[in-house]
Design an enzyme around this catalytic site. Structure first.
Site, PDB file in Angstrom:
ATOM      1  N   HIS A 189       0.935   7.343  -0.820  1.00  0.00           N
ATOM      2  CA  HIS A 189       1.789   7.317  -0.984  1.00  0.00           C
ATOM      3  C   HIS A 189       2.405   7.032  -2.613  1.00  0.00           C
ATOM      4  O   HIS A 189       1.816   6.377  -3.272  1.00  0.00           O
ATOM      5  CB  HIS A 189       2.442   5.623   0.351  1.00  0.00           C
ATOM      6  CG  HIS A 189       2.024   4.923  -0.500  1.00  0.00           C
ATOM      7  ND1 HIS A 189       2.623   3.507  -0.997  1.00  0.00           N
ATOM      8  CD2 HIS A 189       0.745   3.554   0.188  1.00  0.00           C
ATOM      9  CE1 HIS A 189       1.771   2.261  -1.337  1.00  0.00           C
ATOM     10  NE2 HIS A 189       0.099   3.156  -0.726  1.00  0.00           N
TER      11      HIS A 189
ATOM     12  N   ASP B 219       5.380   5.097  -3.357  1.00  0.00           N
ATOM     13  CA  ASP B 219       5.805   3.690  -3.087  1.00  0.00           C
ATOM     14  C   ASP B 219       4.294   2.744  -3.852  1.00  0.00           C
ATOM     15  O   ASP B 219       3.438   2.791  -3.750  1.00  0.00           O
ATOM     16  CB  ASP B 219       6.787   3.310  -2.278  1.00  0.00           C
ATOM     17  CG  ASP B 219       6.396   2.893  -1.151  1.00  0.00           C
ATOM     18  OD1 ASP B 219       5.135   3.818  -0.949  1.00  0.00           O
ATOM     19  OD2 ASP B 219       6.712   1.913   0.049  1.00  0.00           O
TER      20      ASP B 219
ATOM     21  N   ASP C 299      -3.560   0.645  -5.259  1.00  0.00           N
ATOM     22  CA  ASP C 299      -2.859   0.902  -3.961  1.00  0.00           C
ATOM     23  C   ASP C 299      -1.735   1.694  -4.578  1.00  0.00           C
ATOM     24  O   ASP C 299      -0.587   1.092  -4.548  1.00  0.00           O
ATOM     25  CB  ASP C 299      -1.740  -0.151  -3.018  1.00  0.00           C
ATOM     26  CG  ASP C 299      -2.150  -0.460  -2.134  1.00  0.00           C
ATOM     27  OD1 ASP C 299      -1.574   0.418  -2.142  1.00  0.00           O
ATOM     28  OD2 ASP C 299      -1.073  -1.199  -1.702  1.00  0.00           O
TER      29      ASP C 299
ATOM     30  N   GLU D 229       6.211   3.388   1.991  1.00  0.00           N
ATOM     31  CA  GLU D 229       4.453   2.987   2.588  1.00  0.00           C
ATOM     32  C   GLU D 229       4.674   1.271   3.066  1.00  0.00           C
ATOM     33  O   GLU D 229       4.459   0.646   3.769  1.00  0.00           O
ATOM     34  CB  GLU D 229       3.468   3.090   2.629  1.00  0.00           C
ATOM     35  CG  GLU D 229       2.148   3.262   3.370  1.00  0.00           C
ATOM     36  CD  GLU D 229       1.309   1.560   2.211  1.00  0.00           C
ATOM     37  OE1 GLU D 229       0.631   0.979   3.786  1.00  0.00           O
ATOM     38  OE2 GLU D 229       1.771   0.807   1.224  1.00  0.00           O
ATOM     39  N   GLU D 230       5.041   1.179   2.111  1.00  0.00           N
ATOM     40  CA  GLU D 230       4.825  -0.189   0.707  1.00  0.00           C
ATOM     41  C   GLU D 230       6.318  -1.445   1.711  1.00  0.00           C
ATOM     42  O   GLU D 230       5.740  -2.778   1.908  1.00  0.00           O
ATOM     43  CB  GLU D 230       5.012  -0.794  -0.451  1.00  0.00           C
ATOM     44  CG  GLU D 230       3.860  -0.121  -0.805  1.00  0.00           C
ATOM     45  CD  GLU D 230       2.016  -0.607  -0.792  1.00  0.00           C
ATOM     46  OE1 GLU D 230       2.550  -1.740   0.075  1.00  0.00           O
ATOM     47  OE2 GLU D 230       1.794  -0.865  -1.402  1.00  0.00           O
TER      48      GLU D 230
ATOM     49  N   GLU E  74      -5.339   6.052   2.829  1.00  0.00           N
ATOM     50  CA  GLU E  74      -5.749   5.011   1.574  1.00  0.00           C
ATOM     51  C   GLU E  74      -6.845   3.703   2.702  1.00  0.00           C
ATOM     52  O   GLU E  74      -6.536   3.814   4.228  1.00  0.00           O
ATOM     53  CB  GLU E  74      -5.027   3.997   1.293  1.00  0.00           C
ATOM     54  CG  GLU E  74      -4.458   3.456   2.504  1.00  0.00           C
ATOM     55  CD  GLU E  74      -2.865   2.421   1.613  1.00  0.00           C
ATOM     56  OE1 GLU E  74      -3.444   1.817   0.713  1.00  0.00           O
ATOM     57  OE2 GLU E  74      -1.458   2.834   2.048  1.00  0.00           O
TER      58      GLU E  74
ATOM     59  N   HIS F  31      -1.609  -5.473  -4.666  1.00  0.00           N
ATOM     60  CA  HIS F  31      -0.707  -6.688  -4.665  1.00  0.00           C
ATOM     61  C   HIS F  31      -0.417  -7.558  -5.959  1.00  0.00           C
ATOM     62  O   HIS F  31       0.064  -8.128  -5.803  1.00  0.00           O
ATOM     63  CB  HIS F  31      -0.285  -6.671  -3.781  1.00  0.00           C
ATOM     64  CG  HIS F  31       0.282  -5.591  -2.209  1.00  0.00           C
ATOM     65  ND1 HIS F  31       0.817  -5.609  -0.708  1.00  0.00           N
ATOM     66  CD2 HIS F  31       0.120  -4.266  -2.623  1.00  0.00           C
ATOM     67  CE1 HIS F  31       0.836  -4.361  -0.199  1.00  0.00           C
ATOM     68  NE2 HIS F  31       0.531  -4.100  -1.410  1.00  0.00           N
TER      69      HIS F  31
END
EC number: 3.5.1.14
Length: 397
Positions: free
Chosen positions: A80, A82, A113, A147-148, A175, A369
């Protein structure tokens, strides 16, 4: 290292850093710089480039490497575009500069990520093309938005469209989590996320009274049950040193009350739970039993959280057989798990596409994150070499 390989490594690292410098960060993501970058990169490799714009402002990028047999189902390699927000004052390197420190660590939001995966897929394909390899199956490298923040306007919507269905995907990589030593961690499913809203109602009155049947007493009972259960799961996690077999449960919201001297007639508690698929029915029966035991006027809102399936990793799955064989030939063992969080993979599995969650980036501290997210150059490059073998095996399955 020969000059050609050294040149390919240099190109791969530079492309990774360029991608990290694009601040595709929530909220209000502008994906167009990512689209433009990926189009230029894909065409430099010699791949077909398409953008699905079924959802305004949420484009899906599809990069296609045509296979020899167009009658076969295709392979999808997903990541992804984002990334989550940053607290820049907490970073020692600016989160969108892609700085490299003296240890070869590349810092940037999305380094783990999961902007790394998208570049690793493409750079692995670049190497295969240079070696004159043509896949039997067509391979699609997909870059999803959204996605996030849940993926509803990304992969969740994409899999329902005619554009996606025409890709004829038979197997997907998405992922996953990092492995350790010579072990690749493979995720064949994900925990079900439930947002649990518990209403505790009771008699209201003056704050100086010791009334019976109050909402606060029922809140106390419910919290005790939930946190006793949480403690049991924490003990299990410590004993087993893994998270895929436990249910996580946390209080995340509390609502109720009007002022200090008024006993309210209702408290509302919000919990976040992540449940292994095999435990969902038992867990839901248990918490409904707690509400009944707490007394009249305690109930849970109906859950709107959808269940999603798991991927069978048996010898009947030709793609899993190919993946496992390639891993073994590289000297790796595989550790099969349920992922503790949610990814786009759940939407692919819901669409009945066998999907594995996997990252080739080994022996890496998990910084997704978190502040100072990074990936080491050598780990990044080794991941490309792992993908070369994995993609070869899947594309020829």
């Amino acid at each position: 290292m020969n000059n050609t390989l050294k040149e390919l490594d240099t190109i791969a690292v530079e492309n990774f850093r360029q991608y990290l410098r694009i601040p595709s960060v929530h909220p209000n993501v502008n994906y167009e710089p990512c689209v433009e970058f990926l189009e230029k990169l894909s065409k430099s490799i010699g791949l077909q480039f398409t953008v699905f714009r079924d959802v305004p402002d949420n484009p899906t990028v599809v990069v296609t490497w045509m296979g020899k047999d167009k009658t076969l189902s295709t392979i999808m390699l997903n990541s992804h575009m984002d990334v989550v927000p940053v607290f820049e004052d907490k970073w020692t390197h600016k989160p969108f500069d892609a700085d490299i420190d003296e240890n070869g660590n590349i810092y940037g939001r999305g380094a783990q990520d999961c902007k790394c995966l998208g570049i690793q897929y493409l750079e692995a394909i670049r190497r295969l093309i240079k070696n004159d390899f043509q896949p039997r199956r067509t391979v699609h490298v997909t870059f999803m938005p959204d996605e996030e923040v849940g993926g509803g306007n990304g992969a969740g919507m994409c899999v329902t469209t005619d554009n996606f269905k025409r890709l004829n995907v038979g197997f997907a990589l998405d992922e996953g989590g990092e492995g350790v030593g010579n072990t690749l961690v493979v995720y064949y499913g994900e925990k079900k996320r439930e947002t649990i809203t518990v209403h505790c109602t009771g008699q209201s009155g003056h704050g100086s009274s010791l009334l019976e049947n109050t909402a606060g007493e029922k809140l106390r009972f419910i919290l005790g049950k939930f946190y006793d259960y949480r403690a049991e799961q924490k003990k299990k996690e410590n004993e087993e040193q893994r998270t895929d077999n436990i249910t996580t449960l946390n209080l995340t919201m509390v609502k109720g009350g009007v002022q200090h001297n008024v006993i309210p007639d209702e408290f509302v508690l919000g919990f976040d739970a992540r449940i292994p698929p095999k435990n969902v029915q038992e867990f839901e029966t248990t918490i409904n039993g707690w509400c009944k035991d707490a007394g009249e006027g305690v109930w849970i809102d109906p859950s709107e959280n959808e269940a999603h399936g798991s991927t069978s990793l048996t010898d009947s799955n030709i793609f899993w057989v190919a993946f496992k064989k390639a891993a073994r030939e590289m000297g790796f063992q595989t550790d099969l798990r349920i992922l503790h969080a949610n990814t786009d993979g759940r939407y692919f599995r819901k669409a009945l596409i066998p999907t594995i969650g996997f990252s080739p980036n080994l022996n890496t501290p998990v910084k997704a994150h978190q502040n100072d997210e990074f990936l080491n150059i050598n780990v990044f490059l080794e991941g490309i070499r792992i993908y070369v073998r994995i993609i070869t095996a899947l594309a020829d399955a």
